[in-house]
Design a protein around this motif. Structure first.
Motif, PDB file in Angstrom:
ATOM      1  N   ILE A  18       0.845  -1.206   0.000  1.00 16.26           N
ATOM      2  CA  ILE A  18       0.000   0.000   0.000  1.00 16.26           C
ATOM      3  C   ILE A  18       0.875   1.249   0.000  1.00 16.26           C
ATOM      4  O   ILE A  18       0.631   2.200  -0.753  1.00 16.26           O
ATOM      5  N   GLU A  19       1.898   1.261   0.826  1.00 10.54           N
ATOM      6  CA  GLU A  19       2.801   2.417   0.874  1.00 10.54           C
ATOM      7  C   GLU A  19       3.519   2.607  -0.460  1.00 10.54           C
ATOM      8  O   GLU A  19       3.651   3.732  -0.939  1.00 10.54           O
ATOM      9  N   ASP A  20       3.971   1.513  -1.072  1.00 16.59           N
ATOM     10  CA  ASP A  20       4.641   1.602  -2.369  1.00 16.59           C
ATOM     11  C   ASP A  20       3.719   2.193  -3.430  1.00 16.59           C
ATOM     12  O   ASP A  20       4.133   3.024  -4.245  1.00 16.59           O
ATOM     13  N   MET A  21       2.455   1.782  -3.414  1.00 19.00           N
ATOM     14  CA  MET A  21       1.503   2.293  -4.395  1.00 19.00           C
ATOM     15  C   MET A  21       1.144   3.745  -4.113  1.00 19.00           C
ATOM     16  O   MET A  21       0.988   4.546  -5.033  1.00 19.00           O
ATOM     17  N   THR A  22       1.020   4.085  -2.839  1.00 18.25           N
ATOM     18  CA  THR A  22       0.685   5.464  -2.458  1.00 18.25           C
ATOM     19  C   THR A  22       1.795   6.421  -2.872  1.00 18.25           C
ATOM     20  O   THR A  22       1.522   7.493  -3.415  1.00 18.25           O
ATOM     21  N   GLN A  31      -5.186   0.563  -6.267  1.00 20.48           N
ATOM     22  CA  GLN A  31      -4.637  -0.078  -5.074  1.00 20.48           C
ATOM     23  C   GLN A  31      -5.522  -1.257  -4.649  1.00 20.48           C
ATOM     24  O   GLN A  31      -5.020  -2.344  -4.352  1.00 20.48           O
ATOM     25  N   HIS A  32      -6.820  -1.037  -4.634  1.00 22.17           N
ATOM     26  CA  HIS A  32      -7.759  -2.101  -4.257  1.00 22.17           C
ATOM     27  C   HIS A  32      -7.625  -3.288  -5.206  1.00 22.17           C
ATOM     28  O   HIS A  32      -7.563  -4.446  -4.773  1.00 22.17           O
ATOM     29  N   ASP A  33      -7.580  -3.022  -6.513  1.00 23.63           N
ATOM     30  CA  ASP A  33      -7.477  -4.092  -7.507  1.00 23.63           C
ATOM     31  C   ASP A  33      -6.162  -4.853  -7.387  1.00 23.63           C
ATOM     32  O   ASP A  33      -6.134  -6.086  -7.440  1.00 23.63           O
TER      33      ASP A  33
END
Length: 160
Positions: A18-22, A31-33
């Motif tokens: 999540i942090e990497d995507m953010t 992010q959800h997908d």
């Protein structure tokens, strides 16, 4: 007396992803997908995806194809797993094993002038007729039409 150096506690894998995507500015939907795909991969493995092998990746893609997953969905899975392996767990060797599925792209259906007239005539509300006419005439998506404001229209140059 100095405290002995200890390595920081490793973040939970999900939180790390999540942090990497953010940091990279991924939308909440992306992010959800991506998380859903990695969770599905972990369920397929029945263990942590960190321990995946090239053979596991191959078997996962074969199972997806045999289950009848469409090519665009398979390619979305490839993008999610590539991000996970390349960025989150630093295993680019596995991301290179993921194969994108080619598929023919279809051109959109272009309506004849009579069909467009019938489509516009089928609307009963002037607001809906204006929205459909703008969407079709300007090639906009529903969300783009819904987000239009009066200031977005240049009536002098007849542009949106």
């Amino acid at each position: 007396m100095n405290k002995p150096f200890s390595a920081p506690v490793r973040l939970d894998l999900r939180q790390r992803m999540i942090e990497d995507m953010t940091v990279r500015g991924f939308s909440a939907k992306t992010q959800h997908d991506y998380l859903r795909v990695v969770t599905r991969f972990a369920a397929f493995l029945e263990r942590s995806p960190i321990s995946a092998t090239a053979e596991d990746v191959r078997r996962f893609q074969v199972e997806q194809r045999e289950a009848g997953m469409p090519a665009p969905a398979m390619n979305s899975h490839v993008a999610a797993l590539r991000f996970f392996f390349t960025t989150t767990v630093d295993r680019p060797d596995l991301s290179r094993r993921l194969i994108r599925t080619p598929y023919p792209r279809k051109l959109p259906t272009v309506l004849s002038p009579d069909e467009v007239a019938r489509l516009l005539a089928a609307t009963t509300c002037i607001k809906h007729r204006a929205a459909v006419a703008v969407a079709y005439g300007a090639g906009l998506r529903v969300a783009e039409v819904a987000a239009l404001k009066v200031g977005d229209i240049d009536s002098e140059r007849m542009l949106i």
